[in-house]
Design a protein around this motif. Structure first.
Motif, PDB file in Angstrom:
ATOM      1  N   UNK A 164     -67.909  80.750  39.224  1.00  0.00           N
ATOM      2  CA  UNK A 164     -68.527  80.796  37.895  1.00  0.00           C
ATOM      3  C   UNK A 164     -68.356  79.478  37.147  1.00  0.00           C
ATOM      4  N   UNK A 165     -67.224  78.825  37.355  1.00  0.00           N
ATOM      5  CA  UNK A 165     -66.917  77.588  36.632  1.00  0.00           C
ATOM      6  C   UNK A 165     -67.478  76.347  37.307  1.00  0.00           C
ATOM      7  N   UNK A 166     -67.920  76.488  38.543  1.00  0.00           N
ATOM      8  CA  UNK A 166     -68.309  75.315  39.322  1.00  0.00           C
ATOM      9  C   UNK A 166     -69.465  74.513  38.718  1.00  0.00           C
ATOM     10  N   UNK A 167     -70.580  75.136  38.304  1.00  0.00           N
ATOM     11  CA  UNK A 167     -71.669  74.337  37.730  1.00  0.00           C
ATOM     12  C   UNK A 167     -71.225  73.530  36.510  1.00  0.00           C
ATOM     13  N   UNK A 168     -70.391  74.128  35.657  1.00  0.00           N
ATOM     14  CA  UNK A 168     -69.911  73.413  34.481  1.00  0.00           C
ATOM     15  C   UNK A 168     -69.084  72.191  34.894  1.00  0.00           C
ATOM     16  N   UNK A 219     -79.725  83.090  41.071  1.00  0.00           N
ATOM     17  CA  UNK A 219     -78.278  83.283  41.196  1.00  0.00           C
ATOM     18  C   UNK A 219     -77.963  84.774  41.353  1.00  0.00           C
ATOM     19  N   UNK A 220     -76.754  85.055  41.778  1.00  0.00           N
ATOM     20  CA  UNK A 220     -76.264  86.428  41.807  1.00  0.00           C
ATOM     21  C   UNK A 220     -76.290  86.984  40.382  1.00  0.00           C
ATOM     22  N   UNK A 221     -76.522  88.283  40.263  1.00  0.00           N
ATOM     23  CA  UNK A 221     -76.637  88.922  38.949  1.00  0.00           C
ATOM     24  C   UNK A 221     -75.383  88.750  38.107  1.00  0.00           C
ATOM     25  N   UNK A 222     -74.237  88.615  38.739  1.00  0.00           N
ATOM     26  CA  UNK A 222     -72.985  88.489  38.015  1.00  0.00           C
ATOM     27  C   UNK A 222     -72.930  87.212  37.179  1.00  0.00           C
ATOM     28  N   UNK A 223     -73.760  86.230  37.498  1.00  0.00           N
ATOM     29  CA  UNK A 223     -73.762  84.957  36.755  1.00  0.00           C
ATOM     30  C   UNK A 223     -74.922  84.867  35.767  1.00  0.00           C
ATOM     31  N   UNK A 224     -75.662  85.956  35.593  1.00  0.00           N
ATOM     32  CA  UNK A 224     -76.904  85.911  34.813  1.00  0.00           C
ATOM     33  C   UNK A 224     -76.713  85.488  33.359  1.00  0.00           C
ATOM     34  N   UNK A 225     -75.545  85.739  32.778  1.00  0.00           N
ATOM     35  CA  UNK A 225     -75.327  85.419  31.369  1.00  0.00           C
ATOM     36  C   UNK A 225     -74.762  84.019  31.144  1.00  0.00           C
ATOM     37  N   UNK A 226     -74.534  83.297  32.213  1.00  0.00           N
ATOM     38  CA  UNK A 226     -74.014  81.928  32.070  1.00  0.00           C
ATOM     39  C   UNK A 226     -75.121  80.982  31.600  1.00  0.00           C
ATOM     40  N   UNK A 227     -74.733  79.936  30.877  1.00  0.00           N
ATOM     41  CA  UNK A 227     -75.715  78.994  30.330  1.00  0.00           C
ATOM     42  C   UNK A 227     -76.547  78.337  31.420  1.00  0.00           C
ATOM     43  N   UNK A 263     -88.253  56.983  32.839  1.00  0.00           N
ATOM     44  CA  UNK A 263     -88.308  57.379  31.437  1.00  0.00           C
ATOM     45  C   UNK A 263     -88.473  58.886  31.313  1.00  0.00           C
ATOM     46  N   UNK A 264     -87.934  59.419  30.244  1.00  0.00           N
ATOM     47  CA  UNK A 264     -88.028  60.849  29.975  1.00  0.00           C
ATOM     48  C   UNK A 264     -89.422  61.155  29.431  1.00  0.00           C
ATOM     49  N   UNK A 265     -90.271  61.710  30.278  1.00  0.00           N
ATOM     50  CA  UNK A 265     -91.661  62.005  29.892  1.00  0.00           C
ATOM     51  C   UNK A 265     -91.763  63.383  29.248  1.00  0.00           C
ATOM     52  N   UNK A 266     -90.933  63.601  28.221  1.00  0.00           N
ATOM     53  CA  UNK A 266     -90.938  64.871  27.492  1.00  0.00           C
ATOM     54  C   UNK A 266     -90.744  66.059  28.430  1.00  0.00           C
ATOM     55  N   UNK A 267     -89.812  65.906  29.363  1.00  0.00           N
ATOM     56  CA  UNK A 267     -89.546  66.973  30.317  1.00  0.00           C
ATOM     57  C   UNK A 267     -88.903  68.169  29.623  1.00  0.00           C
ATOM     58  N   UNK A 268     -89.129  69.326  30.181  1.00  0.00           N
ATOM     59  CA  UNK A 268     -88.492  70.548  29.688  1.00  0.00           C
ATOM     60  C   UNK A 268     -86.976  70.419  29.680  1.00  0.00           C
ATOM     61  N   UNK A 269     -86.451  69.617  30.575  1.00  0.00           N
ATOM     62  CA  UNK A 269     -84.999  69.462  30.689  1.00  0.00           C
ATOM     63  C   UNK A 269     -84.358  68.888  29.429  1.00  0.00           C
ATOM     64  N   UNK A 270     -85.139  68.251  28.557  1.00  0.00           N
ATOM     65  CA  UNK A 270     -84.568  67.692  27.323  1.00  0.00           C
ATOM     66  C   UNK A 270     -83.937  68.788  26.476  1.00  0.00           C
ATOM     67  N   UNK A 271     -84.508  69.988  26.527  1.00  0.00           N
ATOM     68  CA  UNK A 271     -83.979  71.097  25.725  1.00  0.00           C
ATOM     69  C   UNK A 271     -82.641  71.599  26.255  1.00  0.00           C
ATOM     70  N   UNK A 272     -82.270  71.212  27.470  1.00  0.00           N
ATOM     71  CA  UNK A 272     -80.982  71.617  28.033  1.00  0.00           C
ATOM     72  C   UNK A 272     -79.840  70.756  27.496  1.00  0.00           C
ATOM     73  N   UNK A 273     -80.187  69.591  26.959  1.00  0.00           N
ATOM     74  CA  UNK A 273     -79.188  68.620  26.523  1.00  0.00           C
ATOM     75  C   UNK A 273     -78.807  68.837  25.069  1.00  0.00           C
ATOM     76  N   UNK A 274     -77.601  68.445  24.705  1.00  0.00           N
ATOM     77  CA  UNK A 274     -77.162  68.575  23.328  1.00  0.00           C
ATOM     78  C   UNK A 274     -77.987  67.689  22.400  1.00  0.00           C
ATOM     79  N   UNK A 275     -78.344  66.502  22.880  1.00  0.00           N
ATOM     80  CA  UNK A 275     -79.161  65.584  22.085  1.00  0.00           C
ATOM     81  C   UNK A 275     -80.358  65.152  22.925  1.00  0.00           C
ATOM     82  N   UNK A 276     -81.327  66.045  23.043  1.00  0.00           N
ATOM     83  CA  UNK A 276     -82.491  65.786  23.877  1.00  0.00           C
ATOM     84  C   UNK A 276     -83.288  64.571  23.450  1.00  0.00           C
ATOM     85  N   UNK A 277     -83.365  64.318  22.149  1.00  0.00           N
ATOM     86  CA  UNK A 277     -84.138  63.181  21.656  1.00  0.00           C
ATOM     87  C   UNK A 277     -83.509  61.845  22.045  1.00  0.00           C
TER      88      UNK A 277
END
Length: 231
Positions: free
Chosen positions: A102-106, A128-136, A159-173
């Motif tokens: 559970x801690x490995x991705x972090x 992922x396995x259902x047991x990890x479904x609530x992890x970020x 360059x960051x071409x406005x990828x969806x991944x920006x929303x995963x970051x604390x400071x996407x901008x």
């Protein structure tokens, strides 16, 4: 007076003739040793005249200096490679030492950020396995993002071409350049996740950089994270 059969007048000696003669007559300067000090050449380091011997010495010093620069570049690159290898070993050691799946991705994302001094990192996994479904890291991602991950035969750097991944970051901008690293169980398998490295520096992750190191990161992370996947 020039006569019709005067071959020297009809075919004057050229600089190439002189150069060829000297190149093919190595003992010329042995027979005319005084010319080595009498011939005057223009120095490239000013308008002063120098002897042939001095000019040869200058050329030799220039070659030595160029070789010294090459050696210094080799030493610098060797040092950089050693530092990178040491960091990769530390990161891998942390990956192998994490017992709780559970801690490995972090840990993978956090230690990439701290050990390699990457300003921002993020990771998402799907299937992922259902047991990890609530992890970020298991939050839903779009089908477009999955398609993008599947298309990455090698990590994307640029360059960051406005990828969806920006929303995963604390400071996407602040993510001006990014590296997008697909996670897959085998080279020809569909991606089951995406690792993101981001920087406010437009040149930190650029299209001209090599991706060999990032591919090693992808292989190691994918192998470790396979424990979280649904059967």
């Amino acid at each position: 007076m020039t006569f019709p059969n005067d071959t020297h007048a009809m075919n004057p000696i050229t600089e190439d003739d002189i150069a060829n003669y000297l190149a093919n007559t190595p003992d010329f300067f042995e027979r005319h040793a005084q010319l080595l000090s009498e011939v005057q050449l223009t120095s490239p380091h000013g308008n002063r005249a120098v002897s042939l011997q001095e000019r040869q010495a200058e050329m030799l010093r220039e070659k030595i200096k160029a070789l010294e620069h090459r050696v210094m570049d080799m030493v610098r690159h060797g040092t950089d490679n050693a530092v990178t290898t040491d960091r990769l070993q530390r990161w891998t050691r942390g990956l192998l030492g994490t017992r709780d799946p559970r801690a490995l991705p972090y840990r993978i994302a956090d230690e990439l950020q701290s050990i390699f001094m990457v300003p921002q990192t993020a990771i998402r996994l799907w299937d992922c396995e259902a047991v990890y479904a609530k992890e970020a890291y298991a939050l839903p991602v779009s089908e477009d993002l999955k398609t993008l991950a599947n298309s990455l035969a090698t990590p994307y750097c640029g360059l960051n071409a406005n990828f969806e991944t920006s929303s995963w970051l604390e400071e996407g901008r602040a993510a001006i350049s990014v590296a997008l690293i697909a996670l897959r169980a085998a080279p020809d398998a569909p991606a089951f996740g995406l690792l993101v490295l981001a920087s406010p520096d437009a040149q930190r992750f650029n299209a001209e950089m090599g991706t060999d190191f990032l591919e090693r990161i992808a292989e190691l992370a994918s192998a470790g994270l396979s424990r979280l996947r649904a059967a």
